[in-house]
Design a protein around this motif. Structure first.
Motif, mmCIF file in Angstrom:
data_model
loop_
_atom_site.group_PDB
_atom_site.id
_atom_site.type_symbol
_atom_site.label_atom_id
_atom_site.label_comp_id
_atom_site.label_asym_id
_atom_site.label_seq_id
_atom_site.Cartn_x
_atom_site.Cartn_y
_atom_site.Cartn_z
ATOM 1 N N ALA A 217 3.679 -7.966 -46.398
ATOM 2 C CA ALA A 217 3.529 -8.860 -45.248
ATOM 3 C C ALA A 217 4.804 -8.877 -44.420
ATOM 4 C CB ALA A 217 3.175 -10.264 -45.719
ATOM 5 N N ALA A 218 5.951 -8.935 -45.081
ATOM 6 C CA ALA A 218 7.225 -8.921 -44.355
ATOM 7 C C ALA A 218 7.431 -7.595 -43.635
ATOM 8 C CB ALA A 218 8.377 -9.189 -45.321
ATOM 9 N N VAL A 219 7.088 -6.498 -44.296
ATOM 10 C CA VAL A 219 7.204 -5.178 -43.657
ATOM 11 C C VAL A 219 6.247 -5.084 -42.472
ATOM 12 C CG1 VAL A 219 6.756 -2.718 -44.014
ATOM 13 C CG2 VAL A 219 8.080 -3.990 -45.680
ATOM 14 N N GLN A 220 5.051 -5.617 -42.620
ATOM 15 C CA GLN A 220 4.061 -5.615 -41.530
ATOM 16 C C GLN A 220 4.602 -6.365 -40.318
ATOM 17 O OE1 GLN A 220 0.955 -4.209 -41.620
ATOM 18 N NE2 GLN A 220 0.235 -5.000 -39.685
ATOM 19 N N VAL A 221 5.198 -7.521 -40.555
ATOM 20 C CA VAL A 221 5.732 -8.308 -39.440
ATOM 21 C C VAL A 221 6.936 -7.614 -38.817
ATOM 22 C CG1 VAL A 221 6.879 -10.476 -38.850
ATOM 23 C CG2 VAL A 221 4.824 -10.507 -40.242
ATOM 24 N N LEU A 222 7.848 -7.111 -39.657
ATOM 25 C CA LEU A 222 9.067 -6.501 -39.118
ATOM 26 C C LEU A 222 8.795 -5.188 -38.407
ATOM 27 C CD1 LEU A 222 11.609 -7.132 -42.001
ATOM 28 C CD2 LEU A 222 11.557 -8.208 -39.762
ATOM 29 N N ILE A 223 8.035 -4.309 -39.047
ATOM 30 C CA ILE A 223 7.871 -2.968 -38.492
ATOM 31 C C ILE A 223 6.776 -2.923 -37.439
ATOM 32 C CG2 ILE A 223 7.218 -0.598 -39.023
ATOM 33 C CD1 ILE A 223 8.740 -0.907 -41.625
ATOM 34 N N TYR A 224 5.577 -3.354 -37.789
ATOM 35 C CA TYR A 224 4.480 -3.219 -36.843
ATOM 36 C C TYR A 224 4.518 -4.273 -35.753
ATOM 37 C CZ TYR A 224 2.414 0.341 -39.727
ATOM 38 O OH TYR A 224 2.204 1.485 -40.404
ATOM 39 N N THR A 225 4.533 -5.540 -36.151
ATOM 40 C CA THR A 225 4.489 -6.583 -35.141
ATOM 41 C C THR A 225 5.754 -6.588 -34.307
ATOM 42 O OG1 THR A 225 3.142 -7.877 -36.652
ATOM 43 C CG2 THR A 225 4.065 -9.034 -34.774
ATOM 44 N N GLY A 226 6.895 -6.364 -34.931
ATOM 45 C CA GLY A 226 8.147 -6.376 -34.196
ATOM 46 C C GLY A 226 8.457 -5.062 -33.514
ATOM 47 N N ALA A 227 8.720 -4.059 -34.318
ATOM 48 C CA ALA A 227 9.251 -2.800 -33.782
ATOM 49 C C ALA A 227 8.246 -2.032 -32.938
ATOM 50 C CB ALA A 227 9.750 -1.934 -34.930
ATOM 51 N N VAL A 228 7.034 -1.853 -33.424
ATOM 52 C CA VAL A 228 6.065 -1.046 -32.680
ATOM 53 C C VAL A 228 5.670 -1.739 -31.385
ATOM 54 C CG1 VAL A 228 3.725 -0.106 -32.746
ATOM 55 C CG2 VAL A 228 5.207 0.147 -34.715
ATOM 56 N N THR A 229 5.464 -3.051 -31.438
ATOM 57 C CA THR A 229 5.094 -3.778 -30.220
ATOM 58 C C THR A 229 6.226 -3.744 -29.205
ATOM 59 O OG1 THR A 229 3.705 -5.209 -31.570
ATOM 60 C CG2 THR A 229 4.244 -5.976 -29.365
ATOM 61 N N ILE A 230 7.455 -3.937 -29.644
ATOM 62 C CA ILE A 230 8.589 -3.883 -28.726
ATOM 63 C C ILE A 230 8.767 -2.473 -28.171
ATOM 64 C CG2 ILE A 230 11.097 -4.151 -28.569
ATOM 65 C CD1 ILE A 230 9.521 -6.780 -28.681
ATOM 66 N N LEU A 231 8.567 -1.462 -29.016
ATOM 67 C CA LEU A 231 8.662 -0.082 -28.543
ATOM 68 C C LEU A 231 7.618 0.206 -27.468
ATOM 69 C CD1 LEU A 231 10.305 2.500 -29.078
ATOM 70 C CD2 LEU A 231 8.539 3.171 -30.679
ATOM 71 N N MET A 232 6.404 -0.302 -27.662
ATOM 72 C CA MET A 232 5.367 -0.119 -26.638
ATOM 73 C C MET A 232 5.741 -0.833 -25.340
ATOM 74 S SD MET A 232 1.919 -0.673 -28.771
ATOM 75 C CE MET A 232 0.971 0.681 -29.374
#
Length: 169
Positions: free
Chosen positions: A58-73
């Motif tokens: 869950a923490a990895v999901q929030v950090l990587i996908y919700t945070g990093a991928v969304t910000i990268l987009m």
């Protein structure tokens, strides 16, 4: 009958929110709204991981996908010369064919799921901890890990340079 508990209600709400976010992402016409719906879906999936007692995932999901991928987009949209165009409504025939295709895929997947025998055994999870994963990543796979971070940094710098060239011409 399914026993209704707090965990069941939380799972049901989170799964409906995840599916709704995915459907909204597909149906929105503005790219910013699509990214927000996608991050909403990622957050709901992180909640499902918490329900499954997989707090690390869950923490990895929030950090990587919700945070990093969304910000990268968002950076990708802001740094490029993006024109917001509305889509023309599609033909009814395409919608019907898409619905039939999705229904057929769902039927095939359900047939596979119900015909596959699953063993009732559970896996040994004591040796697969977050500490063991961190030790594996930072001892055995440190070079690919760092190479990936350098590659992402070079891609971001390249996007900034390309955006600057487009805006100056």
């Amino acid at each position: 009958m399914i026993p209704v508990s707090g965990e069941f209600i939380a799972f049901f709400v989170l799964s409906v929110l995840a599916i709704a976010g995915a459907v909204f992402m597909i149906n929105f016409t503005r790219v910013i709204h699509m990214i927000l719906a996608l991050s909403f879906t990622f957050l709901s999936i992180a909640g499902i991981f918490v329900l499954l007692n997989a707090e690390f995932l869950a923490a990895v999901q929030v950090l990587i996908y919700t945070g990093a991928v969304t910000i990268l987009m968002l950076f990708g949209i802001m740094l490029t010369n993006h024109r917001d165009e509305t889509r023309k409504p599609g033909r009814i025939r395409h919608h019907v064919l898409s619905f039939i295709g999705v229904g057929g895929l769902f039927a095939v997947l359900m047939r596979i799921f119900y015909s596959t025998p699953f063993s009732g055994e559970t896996g040994q999870t004591q040796e697969y901890t977050a500490a063991a994963l961190g030790e594996s990543v930072f001892k055995h796979y440190v070079i690919p890990f760092e190479a990936t971070s350098v590659l992402l940094l070079v891609a971001l710098i390249g996007a900034i340079i390309l955006a600057k060239k487009e805006s100056s011409s």
